[in-house]
Design a protein around this motif. Structure first.
Motif, PDB file in Angstrom:
ATOM      1  N   THR A  95       0.737  -1.308  -0.046  1.00 44.42           N
ATOM      2  CA  THR A  95       0.052   0.123  -0.006  1.00 44.42           C
ATOM      3  C   THR A  95       0.682   1.216   0.028  1.00 44.42           C
ATOM      4  O   THR A  95       0.371   2.346  -0.134  1.00 44.42           O
ATOM      5  N   PHE A  96       1.901   0.932   0.098  1.00 49.74           N
ATOM      6  CA  PHE A  96       2.782   2.279   0.302  1.00 49.74           C
ATOM      7  C   PHE A  96       3.462   3.075  -1.022  1.00 49.74           C
ATOM      8  O   PHE A  96       3.857   4.066  -1.220  1.00 49.74           O
ATOM      9  N   LEU A  97       3.756   2.003  -2.212  1.00 51.36           N
ATOM     10  CA  LEU A  97       4.107   2.450  -3.409  1.00 51.36           C
ATOM     11  C   LEU A  97       2.867   3.364  -4.131  1.00 51.36           C
ATOM     12  O   LEU A  97       1.974   2.908  -4.395  1.00 51.36           O
ATOM     13  N   ALA A  98       3.486   4.565  -4.440  1.00 50.47           N
ATOM     14  CA  ALA A  98       2.603   5.328  -5.370  1.00 50.47           C
ATOM     15  C   ALA A  98       2.179   4.706  -6.483  1.00 50.47           C
ATOM     16  O   ALA A  98       3.028   3.994  -7.340  1.00 50.47           O
ATOM     17  N   GLY A  99       1.154   5.171  -7.177  1.00 53.57           N
ATOM     18  CA  GLY A  99       0.735   4.878  -8.592  1.00 53.57           C
ATOM     19  C   GLY A  99       2.047   4.835  -9.618  1.00 53.57           C
ATOM     20  O   GLY A  99       2.342   5.868  -9.739  1.00 53.57           O
ATOM     21  N   LEU A 100       2.203   3.905 -10.194  1.00 48.29           N
ATOM     22  CA  LEU A 100       3.105   3.895 -11.278  1.00 48.29           C
ATOM     23  C   LEU A 100       2.703   3.441 -12.603  1.00 48.29           C
ATOM     24  O   LEU A 100       1.226   3.527 -12.833  1.00 48.29           O
ATOM     25  N   THR A 101       3.186   3.206 -13.656  1.00 53.54           N
ATOM     26  CA  THR A 101       2.702   3.167 -15.016  1.00 53.54           C
ATOM     27  C   THR A 101       2.745   1.374 -15.164  1.00 53.54           C
ATOM     28  O   THR A 101       2.775   0.649 -14.208  1.00 53.54           O
ATOM     29  N   ALA A 102       2.138   0.974 -16.190  1.00 55.16           N
ATOM     30  CA  ALA A 102       2.093  -0.337 -16.197  1.00 55.16           C
ATOM     31  C   ALA A 102       3.455  -1.327 -16.414  1.00 55.16           C
ATOM     32  O   ALA A 102       3.400  -2.358 -16.196  1.00 55.16           O
ATOM     33  N   SER A 103       4.457  -0.523 -16.590  1.00 49.83           N
ATOM     34  CA  SER A 103       5.787  -1.008 -16.548  1.00 49.83           C
ATOM     35  C   SER A 103       5.988  -2.062 -15.492  1.00 49.83           C
ATOM     36  O   SER A 103       6.672  -3.109 -15.489  1.00 49.83           O
ATOM     37  N   GLU A 104       5.562  -1.811 -14.076  1.00 50.41           N
ATOM     38  CA  GLU A 104       6.266  -2.613 -13.251  1.00 50.41           C
ATOM     39  C   GLU A 104       5.211  -3.917 -13.353  1.00 50.41           C
ATOM     40  O   GLU A 104       5.642  -5.056 -12.719  1.00 50.41           O
ATOM     41  N   ALA A 105       4.269  -3.964 -14.082  1.00 50.97           N
ATOM     42  CA  ALA A 105       3.624  -5.297 -14.113  1.00 50.97           C
ATOM     43  C   ALA A 105       4.615  -6.535 -14.837  1.00 50.97           C
ATOM     44  O   ALA A 105       4.315  -7.486 -14.453  1.00 50.97           O
ATOM     45  N   GLY A 106       5.399  -6.101 -15.772  1.00 51.90           N
ATOM     46  CA  GLY A 106       6.083  -6.868 -16.197  1.00 51.90           C
ATOM     47  C   GLY A 106       7.529  -7.113 -16.088  1.00 51.90           C
ATOM     48  O   GLY A 106       8.419  -7.737 -16.501  1.00 51.90           O
ATOM     49  N   ALA A 107       8.030  -6.343 -15.056  1.00 49.68           N
ATOM     50  CA  ALA A 107       9.358  -6.344 -14.493  1.00 49.68           C
ATOM     51  C   ALA A 107       9.672  -7.684 -13.843  1.00 49.68           C
ATOM     52  O   ALA A 107       8.727  -8.100 -13.232  1.00 49.68           O
ATOM     53  N   PRO A 108      10.817  -8.335 -14.390  1.00 50.49           N
ATOM     54  CA  PRO A 108      11.285  -9.404 -13.828  1.00 50.49           C
ATOM     55  C   PRO A 108      11.628  -9.192 -12.154  1.00 50.49           C
ATOM     56  O   PRO A 108      11.727  -8.178 -11.635  1.00 50.49           O
ATOM     57  N   ALA A 109      12.219 -10.360 -11.652  1.00 50.45           N
ATOM     58  CA  ALA A 109      12.526 -10.340 -10.222  1.00 50.45           C
ATOM     59  C   ALA A 109      14.066  -9.768 -10.350  1.00 50.45           C
ATOM     60  O   ALA A 109      14.534  -9.298  -9.199  1.00 50.45           O
ATOM     61  N   GLY A 110      14.624  -9.819 -11.576  1.00 51.14           N
ATOM     62  CA  GLY A 110      16.118  -9.205 -11.549  1.00 51.14           C
ATOM     63  C   GLY A 110      16.521  -8.731 -12.839  1.00 51.14           C
ATOM     64  O   GLY A 110      16.010  -9.458 -13.852  1.00 51.14           O
ATOM     65  N   TRP A 111      17.117  -7.549 -13.183  1.00 49.98           N
ATOM     66  CA  TRP A 111      17.576  -7.254 -14.400  1.00 49.98           C
ATOM     67  C   TRP A 111      18.924  -6.388 -14.140  1.00 49.98           C
ATOM     68  O   TRP A 111      19.289  -6.009 -13.086  1.00 49.98           O
ATOM     69  N   GLU A 112      19.508  -6.017 -15.437  1.00 52.80           N
ATOM     70  CA  GLU A 112      20.592  -5.196 -15.273  1.00 52.80           C
ATOM     71  C   GLU A 112      20.015  -3.646 -15.766  1.00 52.80           C
ATOM     72  O   GLU A 112      19.109  -3.422 -16.663  1.00 52.80           O
ATOM     73  N   VAL A 113      20.543  -2.574 -15.087  1.00 51.06           N
ATOM     74  CA  VAL A 113      20.198  -1.270 -15.271  1.00 51.06           C
ATOM     75  C   VAL A 113      21.227  -0.756 -16.128  1.00 51.06           C
ATOM     76  O   VAL A 113      22.402  -0.607 -15.740  1.00 51.06           O
ATOM     77  N   ASP A 114      21.197   0.230 -17.096  1.00 46.44           N
ATOM     78  CA  ASP A 114      22.332   0.912 -17.654  1.00 46.44           C
ATOM     79  C   ASP A 114      22.702   1.958 -16.997  1.00 46.44           C
ATOM     80  O   ASP A 114      22.435   2.404 -15.974  1.00 46.44           O
ATOM     81  N   GLN A 115      24.101   2.362 -17.054  1.00 47.57           N
ATOM     82  CA  GLN A 115      25.075   2.945 -16.134  1.00 47.57           C
ATOM     83  C   GLN A 115      24.375   4.321 -15.784  1.00 47.57           C
ATOM     84  O   GLN A 115      24.361   4.707 -14.832  1.00 47.57           O
ATOM     85  N   ARG A 116      23.915   4.942 -16.755  1.00 43.39           N
ATOM     86  CA  ARG A 116      23.487   6.229 -16.411  1.00 43.39           C
ATOM     87  C   ARG A 116      22.279   6.248 -15.456  1.00 43.39           C
ATOM     88  O   ARG A 116      22.211   6.943 -14.456  1.00 43.39           O
ATOM     89  N   ARG A 117      21.236   5.553 -15.917  1.00 40.28           N
ATOM     90  CA  ARG A 117      20.088   5.202 -15.191  1.00 40.28           C
ATOM     91  C   ARG A 117      20.567   4.731 -13.733  1.00 40.28           C
ATOM     92  O   ARG A 117      19.698   5.007 -12.571  1.00 40.28           O
ATOM     93  N   PHE A 118      21.270   3.730 -13.759  1.00 40.38           N
ATOM     94  CA  PHE A 118      21.816   3.177 -12.340  1.00 40.38           C
ATOM     95  C   PHE A 118      22.293   4.284 -11.555  1.00 40.38           C
ATOM     96  O   PHE A 118      21.867   4.385 -10.281  1.00 40.38           O
ATOM     97  N   GLY A 119      23.107   5.083 -11.785  1.00 44.25           N
ATOM     98  CA  GLY A 119      23.525   6.280 -11.196  1.00 44.25           C
ATOM     99  C   GLY A 119      22.494   7.051 -10.616  1.00 44.25           C
ATOM    100  O   GLY A 119      22.535   7.597  -9.516  1.00 44.25           O
ATOM    101  N   LEU A 120      21.500   7.533 -11.553  1.00 46.34           N
ATOM    102  CA  LEU A 120      20.271   8.254 -10.912  1.00 46.34           C
ATOM    103  C   LEU A 120      19.467   7.349  -9.911  1.00 46.34           C
ATOM    104  O   LEU A 120      19.028   8.061  -8.992  1.00 46.34           O
ATOM    105  N   ALA A 121      19.409   6.126 -10.100  1.00 48.83           N
ATOM    106  CA  ALA A 121      18.699   5.377  -9.349  1.00 48.83           C
ATOM    107  C   ALA A 121      19.358   5.149  -7.835  1.00 48.83           C
ATOM    108  O   ALA A 121      18.750   5.357  -6.828  1.00 48.83           O
ATOM    109  N   LEU A 122      20.575   5.292  -7.915  1.00 46.36           N
ATOM    110  CA  LEU A 122      21.483   5.092  -6.568  1.00 46.36           C
ATOM    111  C   LEU A 122      21.050   6.470  -5.907  1.00 46.36           C
ATOM    112  O   LEU A 122      21.277   6.686  -4.662  1.00 46.36           O
ATOM    113  N   LEU A 123      21.258   7.632  -6.749  1.00 39.99           N
ATOM    114  CA  LEU A 123      20.819   9.110  -6.016  1.00 39.99           C
ATOM    115  C   LEU A 123      19.611   9.207  -5.467  1.00 39.99           C
ATOM    116  O   LEU A 123      19.449   9.691  -4.312  1.00 39.99           O
ATOM    117  N   ALA A 124      18.678   8.435  -6.148  1.00 41.64           N
ATOM    118  CA  ALA A 124      17.296   8.297  -5.497  1.00 41.64           C
ATOM    119  C   ALA A 124      17.298   7.554  -4.483  1.00 41.64           C
ATOM    120  O   ALA A 124      16.472   7.861  -3.346  1.00 41.64           O
TER     121      ALA A 124
END
Length: 287
Positions: A95-124
């Motif tokens: 119940t804590f996660l705010a509404g997202l797009t449909a993308s999370e429905a098909g997300a696997p349990a593990g994946w690789e994030v490209d370097q630029r977006r990964f850096g931004l994710a770490l900052l977040a």
């Protein structure tokens, strides 16, 4: 199979907790993490350094710098090797996660994030961790909205298909809403209803609407989505319990074990007894 309930640490407010792999190892001195467990909450993690391995619902994932992991409630998973991994590890209620797009429905349990977006994710993740610490130390400054939105930013930055914006209007948003309702109903009733028409009646849609929405969000039709979800639950029971096949069938809503065997063979290409034996033998060899 160990059932994990959400029990936040003291000072972790609002149904979200920010940890690290180092903290997990320190808390788990008996290494229970390497055995199958089924949480009733989300686990979202980024690997900022080191290598390791993880298994979720019968699929193995290699972990390295740039890896992301998302365990959703009900998944059976185990941290097969995280002794050398580090990075943020976030636990949160559904119940804590705010509404997202449909993308999370098909997300696997593990994946690789490209370097630029990964850096931004770490900052977040770092920002989320700091706000979490503030909320724990200074409740008057705490904000559930801030924590929830920061978690959304983190997930959106790390998702494999994170380019769809929040609040996308018209047909896309409508499909997302319909699919989420269908997915929630499947989770609640999969042991009772094995036909898409039952969900359509309960939700007030026709079968074609559910099929279109499921295909748009998950890349597959509503019937296939339902069958795959029932099959996954069957595999979980066969792999992680000692229930006889007949008892597994009844728990999943099959009154006749023959019908269950036919369903399982059609979906998995082998009968349930053979699948159970192969899985357990393979796990013994690789354990």
């Amino acid at each position: 199979m160990r059932q994990l309930r959400y029990l936040p640490a003291v000072g972790s407010p609002y149904g979200v907790e920010v940890l690290s792999f180092q903290a997990l190892r320190a808390m788990d001195t008996h290494r229970r993490r390497v055995r199958p467990q089924r949480p009733d909450f989300h686990v979202f993690a980024l690997i900022s350094s080191g290598t390791g391995a993880h298994e979720a619902d019968f699929r193995g994932y290699r972990l390295a710098e740039g890896s992301a992991v998302w365990i959703r409630p009900g998944m059976v998973h185990r941290w097969t090797d995280i002794d050398a991994c580090d990075g943020p590890l976030i636990l949160f209620r559904s119940t804590f996660l705010a509404g997202l797009t449909a993308s999370e429905a098909g997300a696997p349990a593990g994946w690789e994030v490209d370097q630029r977006r990964f850096g931004l994710a770490l900052l977040a993740a770092e920002h989320l961790g700091r706000e979490h610490d503030v909320a724990a130390r200074s409740p008057r400054l705490a904000s559930a909205d801030v924590l929830s939105h920061l978690l959304s930013v983190l997930v959106l930055r790390a998702l494999p298909a994170a380019d769809a914006p929040i609040g996308r209007p018209s047909a896309d948003q409508r499909c997302t809403e319909v699919f989420r309702a269908y997915r929630a109903a499947v989770e609640e009733h999969l042991t009772e209803w094995h036909h898409v028409s039952a969900y359509a009646r309960a939700l007030g849609y026709d079968v074609r609407t559910l099929t279109r929405a499921t295909r748009a969000a998950a890349g597959t039709g509503a019937k296939t989505f339902l069958d795959e979800r029932i099959l996954l639950e069957a595999k979980r029971l066969l792999a992680h319990t000692d229930l006889p096949v007949g008892a597994c069938a009844r728990r999943l809503g099959f009154q006749d074990v023959g019908n269950f065997t036919t369903f399982f063979r059609r979906q998995a290409a082998v009968p349930p007894t053979a699948w159970r034996a192969t899985y357990r033998y393979g796990r013994t060899l690789t354990a």
